[in-house]
Design a protein around this motif. Structure first.
Motif, mmCIF file in Angstrom:
data_model
loop_
_atom_site.group_PDB
_atom_site.id
_atom_site.type_symbol
_atom_site.label_atom_id
_atom_site.label_comp_id
_atom_site.label_asym_id
_atom_site.label_seq_id
_atom_site.Cartn_x
_atom_site.Cartn_y
_atom_site.Cartn_z
ATOM 1 N N ILE A 132 0.806 -1.228 0.000
ATOM 2 C CA ILE A 132 0.000 0.000 0.000
ATOM 3 C C ILE A 132 0.838 1.277 0.000
ATOM 4 N N GLY A 133 2.154 1.159 0.240
ATOM 5 C CA GLY A 133 2.998 2.348 0.276
ATOM 6 C C GLY A 133 2.621 3.256 1.444
ATOM 7 N N ILE A 134 2.811 4.560 1.256
ATOM 8 C CA ILE A 134 2.395 5.557 2.253
ATOM 9 C C ILE A 134 1.236 6.341 1.648
ATOM 10 N N PRO A 135 -0.002 5.963 1.975
ATOM 11 C CA PRO A 135 -1.169 6.608 1.347
ATOM 12 C C PRO A 135 -1.335 8.064 1.780
ATOM 13 N N GLN A 136 -1.873 8.883 0.886
ATOM 14 C CA GLN A 136 -2.230 10.255 1.215
ATOM 15 C C GLN A 136 -3.473 10.252 2.116
ATOM 16 N N ILE A 137 -3.696 11.377 2.782
ATOM 17 C CA ILE A 137 -4.811 11.494 3.724
ATOM 18 C C ILE A 137 -6.139 11.116 3.067
ATOM 19 N N GLU A 138 -6.325 11.511 1.802
ATOM 20 C CA GLU A 138 -7.607 11.303 1.123
ATOM 21 C C GLU A 138 -7.790 9.851 0.670
ATOM 22 N N ASP A 139 -6.717 9.079 0.673
ATOM 23 C CA ASP A 139 -6.755 7.692 0.203
ATOM 24 C C ASP A 139 -7.486 6.818 1.220
ATOM 25 N N SER A 140 -8.330 5.910 0.730
ATOM 26 C CA SER A 140 -9.079 5.027 1.623
ATOM 27 C C SER A 140 -8.160 4.105 2.425
ATOM 28 N N LEU A 141 -6.929 3.919 1.942
ATOM 29 C CA LEU A 141 -5.975 3.057 2.640
ATOM 30 C C LEU A 141 -5.259 3.769 3.784
ATOM 31 N N HIS A 142 -5.450 5.084 3.896
ATOM 32 C CA HIS A 142 -4.745 5.837 4.929
ATOM 33 C C HIS A 142 -5.131 5.373 6.327
ATOM 34 N N LYS A 143 -6.390 5.046 6.532
ATOM 35 C CA LYS A 143 -6.854 4.584 7.847
ATOM 36 C C LYS A 143 -6.168 3.274 8.225
ATOM 37 N N ILE A 144 -6.063 2.363 7.249
ATOM 38 C CA ILE A 144 -5.395 1.081 7.499
ATOM 39 C C ILE A 144 -3.912 1.319 7.806
ATOM 40 N N PHE A 145 -3.298 2.199 7.047
ATOM 41 C CA PHE A 145 -1.884 2.532 7.242
ATOM 42 C C PHE A 145 -1.641 3.068 8.658
ATOM 43 N N THR A 146 -2.472 4.030 9.083
ATOM 44 C CA THR A 146 -2.329 4.623 10.413
ATOM 45 C C THR A 146 -2.534 3.579 11.501
ATOM 46 N N GLU A 147 -3.508 2.705 11.306
ATOM 47 C CA GLU A 147 -3.757 1.628 12.268
ATOM 48 C C GLU A 147 -2.522 0.734 12.391
ATOM 49 N N GLN A 148 -1.909 0.397 11.254
ATOM 50 C CA GLN A 148 -0.766 -0.517 11.262
ATOM 51 C C GLN A 148 0.478 0.092 11.908
ATOM 52 N N VAL A 149 0.802 1.339 11.528
ATOM 53 C CA VAL A 149 2.092 1.892 11.942
ATOM 54 C C VAL A 149 2.042 2.645 13.269
ATOM 55 N N LYS A 150 0.865 3.053 13.698
ATOM 56 C CA LYS A 150 0.801 3.881 14.897
ATOM 57 C C LYS A 150 -0.180 3.365 15.955
ATOM 58 N N LEU A 151 -1.433 3.152 15.576
ATOM 59 C CA LEU A 151 -2.437 2.841 16.584
ATOM 60 C C LEU A 151 -2.275 1.443 17.184
ATOM 61 N N GLU A 152 -2.035 0.438 16.326
ATOM 62 C CA GLU A 152 -1.910 -0.934 16.844
ATOM 63 C C GLU A 152 -0.722 -1.073 17.790
ATOM 64 N N PRO A 153 0.480 -0.589 17.427
ATOM 65 C CA PRO A 153 1.601 -0.686 18.377
ATOM 66 C C PRO A 153 1.333 0.058 19.680
ATOM 67 N N PHE A 154 0.720 1.248 19.575
ATOM 68 C CA PHE A 154 0.410 2.035 20.772
ATOM 69 C C PHE A 154 -0.594 1.306 21.660
ATOM 70 N N ASN A 155 -1.667 0.800 21.071
ATOM 71 C CA ASN A 155 -2.682 0.093 21.859
ATOM 72 C C ASN A 155 -2.107 -1.173 22.488
ATOM 73 N N ARG A 156 -1.221 -1.850 21.770
ATOM 74 C CA ARG A 156 -0.569 -3.049 22.310
ATOM 75 C C ARG A 156 0.281 -2.684 23.526
ATOM 76 N N ALA A 157 0.995 -1.563 23.422
ATOM 77 C CA ALA A 157 1.823 -1.107 24.545
ATOM 78 C C ALA A 157 0.973 -0.783 25.758
ATOM 79 N N MET A 158 -0.125 -0.079 25.526
ATOM 80 C CA MET A 158 -0.999 0.299 26.642
ATOM 81 C C MET A 158 -1.655 -0.921 27.289
ATOM 82 N N GLN A 159 -2.031 -1.892 26.489
ATOM 83 C CA GLN A 159 -2.634 -3.111 27.034
ATOM 84 C C GLN A 159 -1.635 -3.906 27.865
ATOM 85 N N GLU A 160 -0.385 -3.917 27.427
ATOM 86 C CA GLU A 160 0.634 -4.679 28.154
ATOM 87 C C GLU A 160 1.053 -3.999 29.456
#
Length: 205
Positions: free
Chosen positions: A101-129
């Motif tokens: 998917i590369g690095i999607p632009q904000i308007e790209d529908s893949l941007h939400k998935i990208f943000t979840e993968q690179v930022k939100l999932e690692p952060f949420n995993r850290a907070m849960q642990e």
């Protein structure tokens, strides 16, 4: 932490120094953490926190897209401040993502998935642990509309006490703090989830 009178706490802390704010928060905490991505001025919160508690857990969520300068800066601070770093990275490599998917632009529908993968999932995993009850951040007034709506102390959506000791500080005040304490800064920083510098990344909103 949900039963705290946040408005009164902010009144009580309005004239306190960052170190006094940090000391107060640690005094009521059972599992405090500070989060960082080693962006510009992050050294201030890391220095101030470790001056109060040298063994405070430092959660670093590395997107995998940092600049060489940021990685060098992070390595320098980890050693000079003896940071108790807990590193969290995406479950997919950046090479894998670049090929799909590369690095999607904000308007790209893949941007939400990208943000979840690179930022939100690692952060949420850290907070849960780590399950923190107090979370130190370097949020400051004037960065985004959302950040203007909070104060030094606020509650996250999960009920964690979020403490921003430098909330009311300007860049000029931070520059003076860094100079006074002989601390380095690094401005060559890249956040792949943002196109606009004042856009909220999703962790704090």
């Amino acid at each position: 932490m949900r039963n705290l009178d946040i408005e009164q706490i902010n009144k009580d802390l309005q004239d306190k120094s960052p170190q006094e704010i940090i000391a107060w928060a640690i005094s009521i905490a059972k599992a405090p953490v500070v989060t960082t991505n080693f962006r510009p001025y992050e050294v201030a919160i890391l220095h101030a926190c470790t001056q109060v508690d040298g063994n405070l857990k430092v959660i670093w969520c590395d997107t995998g897209y940092n600049t060489p300068q940021t990685y060098k800066h992070a390595n320098e601070l980890i050693h000079s401040l003896s940071l108790n770093v807990h590193l969290y990275v995406p479950q997919q490599t950046s090479s894998h993502r670049d090929a799909t998917i590369g690095i999607p632009q904000i308007e790209d529908s893949l941007h939400k998935i990208f943000t979840e993968q690179v930022k939100l999932e690692p952060f949420n995993r850290a907070m849960q642990e780590h399950k923190p009850d107090v979370w130190f951040t370097n949020l400051r007034k004037g960065q985004t509309a959302f950040r203007d709506s909070i104060s030094v102390v606020s509650l996250s959506k999960d009920g964690v006490l979020k403490v921003s000791p430098f909330y009311n500080w300007t860049d000029e005040q931070l520059d003076a703090y860094l100079e006074e304490n002989n601390l380095p800064n690094e401005f060559k920083y890249f956040d792949p989830t943002k196109v606009l510098s004042n856009r909220e990344c999703g962790l704090h909103s």
